[in-house]
Design a protein around this motif. Structure first.
Motif, PDB file in Angstrom:
ATOM      1  N   SER A  85       0.846  -1.195   0.000  1.00  0.00           N
ATOM      2  CA  SER A  85       0.000   0.000   0.000  1.00  0.00           C
ATOM      3  C   SER A  85       0.880   1.243   0.000  1.00  0.00           C
ATOM      4  O   SER A  85       1.824   1.344   0.790  1.00  0.00           O
ATOM      5  N   TRP A 127      -5.659  -0.235  11.399  1.00  0.00           N
ATOM      6  CA  TRP A 127      -6.054   0.583  10.241  1.00  0.00           C
ATOM      7  C   TRP A 127      -6.284  -0.292   9.022  1.00  0.00           C
ATOM      8  O   TRP A 127      -7.302  -0.160   8.329  1.00  0.00           O
ATOM      9  N   GLU A 130      -9.536  -2.387   9.405  1.00  0.00           N
ATOM     10  CA  GLU A 130     -10.774  -1.639   9.219  1.00  0.00           C
ATOM     11  C   GLU A 130     -10.967  -1.240   7.759  1.00  0.00           C
ATOM     12  O   GLU A 130     -12.080  -1.323   7.221  1.00  0.00           O
ATOM     13  N   CYS A 131      -9.899  -0.793   7.110  1.00  0.00           N
ATOM     14  CA  CYS A 131      -9.996  -0.413   5.692  1.00  0.00           C
ATOM     15  C   CYS A 131     -10.344  -1.609   4.817  1.00  0.00           C
ATOM     16  O   CYS A 131     -11.202  -1.516   3.926  1.00  0.00           O
ATOM     17  N   GLY A 135     -13.615  -2.265   2.559  1.00  0.00           N
ATOM     18  CA  GLY A 135     -13.392  -2.462   1.132  1.00  0.00           C
ATOM     19  C   GLY A 135     -14.035  -3.739   0.621  1.00  0.00           C
ATOM     20  O   GLY A 135     -14.673  -3.763  -0.443  1.00  0.00           O
ATOM     21  N   ARG A 162     -13.506  12.206  -0.441  1.00  0.00           N
ATOM     22  CA  ARG A 162     -12.521  11.900   0.597  1.00  0.00           C
ATOM     23  C   ARG A 162     -12.057  13.160   1.312  1.00  0.00           C
ATOM     24  O   ARG A 162     -12.128  14.275   0.798  1.00  0.00           O
ATOM     25  N   ALA A 166      -5.458   8.922   6.458  1.00  0.00           N
ATOM     26  CA  ALA A 166      -5.466   7.528   6.882  1.00  0.00           C
ATOM     27  C   ALA A 166      -5.886   7.550   8.344  1.00  0.00           C
ATOM     28  O   ALA A 166      -5.243   8.220   9.165  1.00  0.00           O
ATOM     29  N   CYS A 168      -8.161   5.531  11.834  1.00  0.00           N
ATOM     30  CA  CYS A 168      -8.704   4.324  12.445  1.00  0.00           C
ATOM     31  C   CYS A 168      -9.479   4.716  13.701  1.00  0.00           C
ATOM     32  O   CYS A 168      -9.318   5.818  14.240  1.00  0.00           O
ATOM     33  N   TYR A 219     -14.605   3.633  12.589  1.00  0.00           N
ATOM     34  CA  TYR A 219     -14.259   3.726  11.168  1.00  0.00           C
ATOM     35  C   TYR A 219     -15.469   3.524  10.252  1.00  0.00           C
ATOM     36  O   TYR A 219     -15.658   4.307   9.312  1.00  0.00           O
ATOM     37  N   VAL A 223     -16.804   6.284   7.394  1.00  0.00           N
ATOM     38  CA  VAL A 223     -16.989   6.047   5.956  1.00  0.00           C
ATOM     39  C   VAL A 223     -18.439   6.322   5.549  1.00  0.00           C
ATOM     40  O   VAL A 223     -18.706   6.899   4.487  1.00  0.00           O
TER      41      VAL A 223
END
Length: 306
Positions: A85, A127, A130-131, A135, A162, A166, A168, A219, A223
């Motif tokens: 990433s 992080w 959760e991402c 996703g 956005r 980044a 969390c 999180y 989102v």
């Protein structure tokens, strides 16, 4: 998120589609490209995965080198994943997890269970957990749309505006430092250069507790809050905590690919993206002023042709 130990996530969906079609979608490289990846390649036979096959999977500014470690068509397949990433400053961070799919025929439906294991017990591991869970939640919704409706909605699923961070959910380690209780805000691990929150004066270490009047205790709530502005030109009020003090600012949300990660690497190679982010990272002045505009970066990046 389905409750489970912190080293894993679980997503479950029911698909009204033939078992063989669901298997092809989740187990093969061309199937992955039908609903999920920007591109997918395999060292094996495209439509016949087997143990040991290596997949190269791309999701914009994220690459995944994956190896098949279990394969029992058409019910079970598992991969050992290595995700690379790209950070806001152009550096690459590597995460390793395992992803397992289980397919069960239940009447006219296929129950698809997707379990990802191996998340590290660190803040960045949290992080990533959760991402990735969010996703996958969106991607499985898109798989359902593709299989049942014939509609590939991945751009719509991921093109929500956005803030350029980044983040969390505030955890037990961060809570005493930021004076925010656990699971009552989103801790900013990183702030992208020249991003909406950067322009608004926010910085890493701040904790976002509300966006546009919507509380963001964790999180998923964060989102959902920013996703609610999909298709809108929005400048919501963001409430955040810094050094125990509750603050607020107006933030202009962005769909710039730098912040969404939705980069077409056929048109913009990842190396070019990395160099741009590194250049941005070097351009913050000693006084901490805002980063230069994208136009300024482009003018400095293009060699003089005269």
């Amino acid at each position: 998120m389905i409750p489970c130990p912190l080293d894993r996530t679980v997503n479950i969906t029911y698909l009204e589609a033939p078992l063989e079609r669901v298997w092809w979608s989740v187990a093969t490289a061309p199937g992955s490209s039908s609903y999920l990846t920007y591109y997918a390649r395999t060292t094996g036979t495209e439509d016949e995965p087997k143990i040991g096959d290596r997949y190269t999977l791309n999701y914009g500014d994220i690459n995944n080198e994956s190896v098949v470690i279990r394969c029992e068509p058409p019910h079970h397949i598992a991969f050992a994943d290595t995700y690379d990433s790209m950070d806001p400053d152009g550096h690459t961070v590597r995460y390793r997890v395992s992803t397992a799919y289980t397919l069960e025929q239940q009447g006219p439906f296929v129950k698809l269970t997707l379990e990802v294991t191996g998340f590290e017990p660190t803040t960045h591991g949290q992080w990533f957990r959760e991402c990735l869970e969010m996703g996958w939640r969106r991607s499985l919704m898109n798989l359902k749309s593709v299989l049942e409706l014939g509609l590939d909605l991945r751009i719509e699923m991921f093109s929500y505006p956005r803030l350029g961070v980044a983040n969390c959910t505030v955890n037990e380690e961060q809570s005493p430092m930021v004076c925010v209780p656990v699971r009552e805000g989103n801790y900013l691990l990183q702030v992208f250069p020249n991003s909406p929150v950067d322009r608004a004066g926010m910085q890493a270490g701040d904790v976002i507790v509300e966006i546009g009047g919507m509380p963001t205790p964790d999180y998923p709530a964060f989102v959902r809050a920013i996703s609610s502005f999909y298709g809108k030109t929005a400048e919501p009020v963001v409430v955040y905590v810094r050094d125990g003090v509750r603050c607020e600012t107006t933030v202009r949300l962005s769909l710039d690919e730098t912040f969404t990660g939705l980069i077409d690497i056929e048109e913009t190679p990842l190396e070019e993206v990395r160099k741009k982010r590194e250049l941005l990272a070097r351009q913050r002045s000693g006084s901490g002023s805002l980063w230069k505009t994208d136009e300024a970066v482009r003018s400095e990046s293009v060699p003089d042709s005269k």
